[in-house]
Enzyme design. Structure first.
Site, PDB file in Angstrom:
ATOM      1  N   TRP A 157     -11.689  36.248  11.100  1.00  0.00           N
ATOM      2  CA  TRP A 157     -10.350  35.644  11.161  1.00  0.00           C
ATOM      3  C   TRP A 157     -10.371  34.229  10.587  1.00  0.00           C
ATOM      4  O   TRP A 157      -9.448  33.797   9.904  1.00  0.00           O
ATOM      5  CB  TRP A 157      -9.813  35.621  12.587  1.00  0.00           C
ATOM      6  N   ASP A 171      -7.242  28.123  16.379  1.00  0.00           N
ATOM      7  CA  ASP A 171      -6.785  29.497  16.596  1.00  0.00           C
ATOM      8  C   ASP A 171      -7.453  29.993  17.879  1.00  0.00           C
ATOM      9  O   ASP A 171      -8.648  30.252  17.898  1.00  0.00           O
ATOM     10  CB  ASP A 171      -7.195  30.359  15.389  1.00  0.00           C
ATOM     11  N   LYS A 213      -3.502  39.601  22.970  1.00  0.00           N
ATOM     12  CA  LYS A 213      -4.842  39.663  23.536  1.00  0.00           C
ATOM     13  C   LYS A 213      -4.914  39.220  24.992  1.00  0.00           C
ATOM     14  O   LYS A 213      -5.472  39.920  25.802  1.00  0.00           O
ATOM     15  CB  LYS A 213      -5.814  38.868  22.670  1.00  0.00           C
TER      16      LYS A 213
END
Ligand SMILES: *Cc1c(COP(=O)(O)O)cnc(C)c1O
Length: 355
Positions: A100, A167, A191
């Site tokens: 990511w 993030d 999540k």
């Protein structure tokens, strides 16, 4: 309902109470005779939800009025470009700690010069160093607190005067951090927060004062803030569910208590992986994630046998990321200890059977 052990990486397990209350509100919101899905985002009812969600996020993270919370769309993926669009003047520093993080770097390069201070890619992202210095002239420093796919986690954040952007998609609300040290935090909802399709963005106002840029409205944090988070129609359902999750977090005792649980759950599983002769974890011990525990079979030919065994125990979502392979046990806040024990027992049984 059949009892499942949900190790999905995202969308993933949520607290049972949150699911139950969301379901009730979808049928009849606050006894209004309307479904939560049918109320206006400009109604008083929704306004209350939005205010409370914002308040609870800040309460849990101990953030003061220098910060605002937005509930946007486009996932963490949109933030990969929204961050540099708003905050990059010329150059920014990034850490390439996982798949990511690499995607975030790719987008940032469209907006200016990216200085990658560390990359773990050549070693399969199996470690994260603390030995880097953030150059002072950077517009911001971007990092990924938890690398969902490879299963590593930053335990230490740099001490720098450069604004930190993070993030936190896969470990937000999982541990106590000094959140005031961050200038911008973003996390997609699926999540540890709520259903998919929403992204929490937490912004320290001063970081927006530096540059005046003309950028497309939806991409502009200032426009969202000016419109109090409802510049366009937000994801009403996910914001409501996020409010419930925040209430649940507070009922559990807050981040301190959750962090303890998460550390304990992951410790048990890592101990079993290290002990069991059939499995291995490839991440440097200091960087192992408490949220996403990855492991591999040493003998690939036994894969079918192991897969059959865990599936038989009603475990779901244990497959590793498609390009990474192996296994990944995602153990978000709502995953009960019992599920971890079930997985460990399968691993033990597997070892007995094939030794
Ligand atoms: C899941 C994830 C993303 C992507 O989130 P989307 O909602 O699919 O855009 C980004 N970063 C991290 C760390 C993630 O875990």
């Amino acid at each position: 309902m059949k009892k499942m052990h949900n190790f999905n990486a995202g969308p993933s397990i949520l607290p049972k109470e949150v699911i139950q209350q969301s379901a009730k509100s979808v049928l009849n919101f606050n006894k209004s005779g309307l479904s939560l899905l049918e109320i206006s985002h400009r109604s008083k009812d929704f306004w209350k939800i939005l205010e409370k969600s914002t308040h609870l996020v800040k309460l849990i993270m101990k953030l003061d009025d220098n910060y605002s919370v937005l509930f946007l769309q486009g996932g963490a993926t949109l933030q990969f470009s929204m961050v540099p669009y708003n905050l990059m003047n010329q150059k920014a520093a990034y850490l390439n700690t996982g798949i990511w993080a690499k995607k975030a770097i790719k987008e940032a390069k469209l907006f200016g010069k990216v200085n990658v201070l560390f990359s773990g890619e050549h070693k399969g992202y199996n470690y994260i160093t603390n030995k880097y210095v953030v150059p002072e002239e950077m517009d911001y420093f971007h990092c990924t607190s938890n690398n969902t796919i490879v299963g590593s986690q930053m335990k230490i954040f740099p001490n720098t005067c450069v604004p930190i952007v993070c993030d936190m998609s896969s470990d937000i609300f999982s541990r106590k951090l000094n959140f005031q040290n961050f200038s911008l935090i973003y996390a997609s909802s699926q999540k540890n927060i709520s259903s998919s399709g929403m992204t929490i963005v937490i912004i320290k106002h001063e970081i927006l004062e530096k540059y005046k840029k003309n950028i497309p409205s939806y991409m502009d944090y200032k426009i969202h803030l000016k419109n109090h988070g409802i510049f366009n129609t937000p994801n009403v359902f996910s914001i409501y569910t996020s409010m419930l999750t925040c209430e649940w977090i507070i009922q559990q005792g807050g981040l301190e208590v959750l962090e303890k649980h998460n550390k304990y759950k992951s410790k048990l599983l890592y101990e079993e992986i290290d002990r069991n002769t059939f499995f291995e974890n490839k991440i440097n011990k200091e960087n192992r994630s408490c949220m996403n525990v990855t492991f591999f079979l040493k003998e690939e030919k036994l894969k079918k046998e192991f897969d059959n065994m865990w599936k038989f125990e009603n475990i779901v979502g244990l497959e590793g990321y498609r390009i990474f392979g192996g296994y990944r046990a995602s153990m978000y806040n709502a995953l009960p200890l019992e599920s971890v024990h079930v997985l460990i027992n399968v691993m033990k049984k597997f070892e007995e059977k094939f030794s």
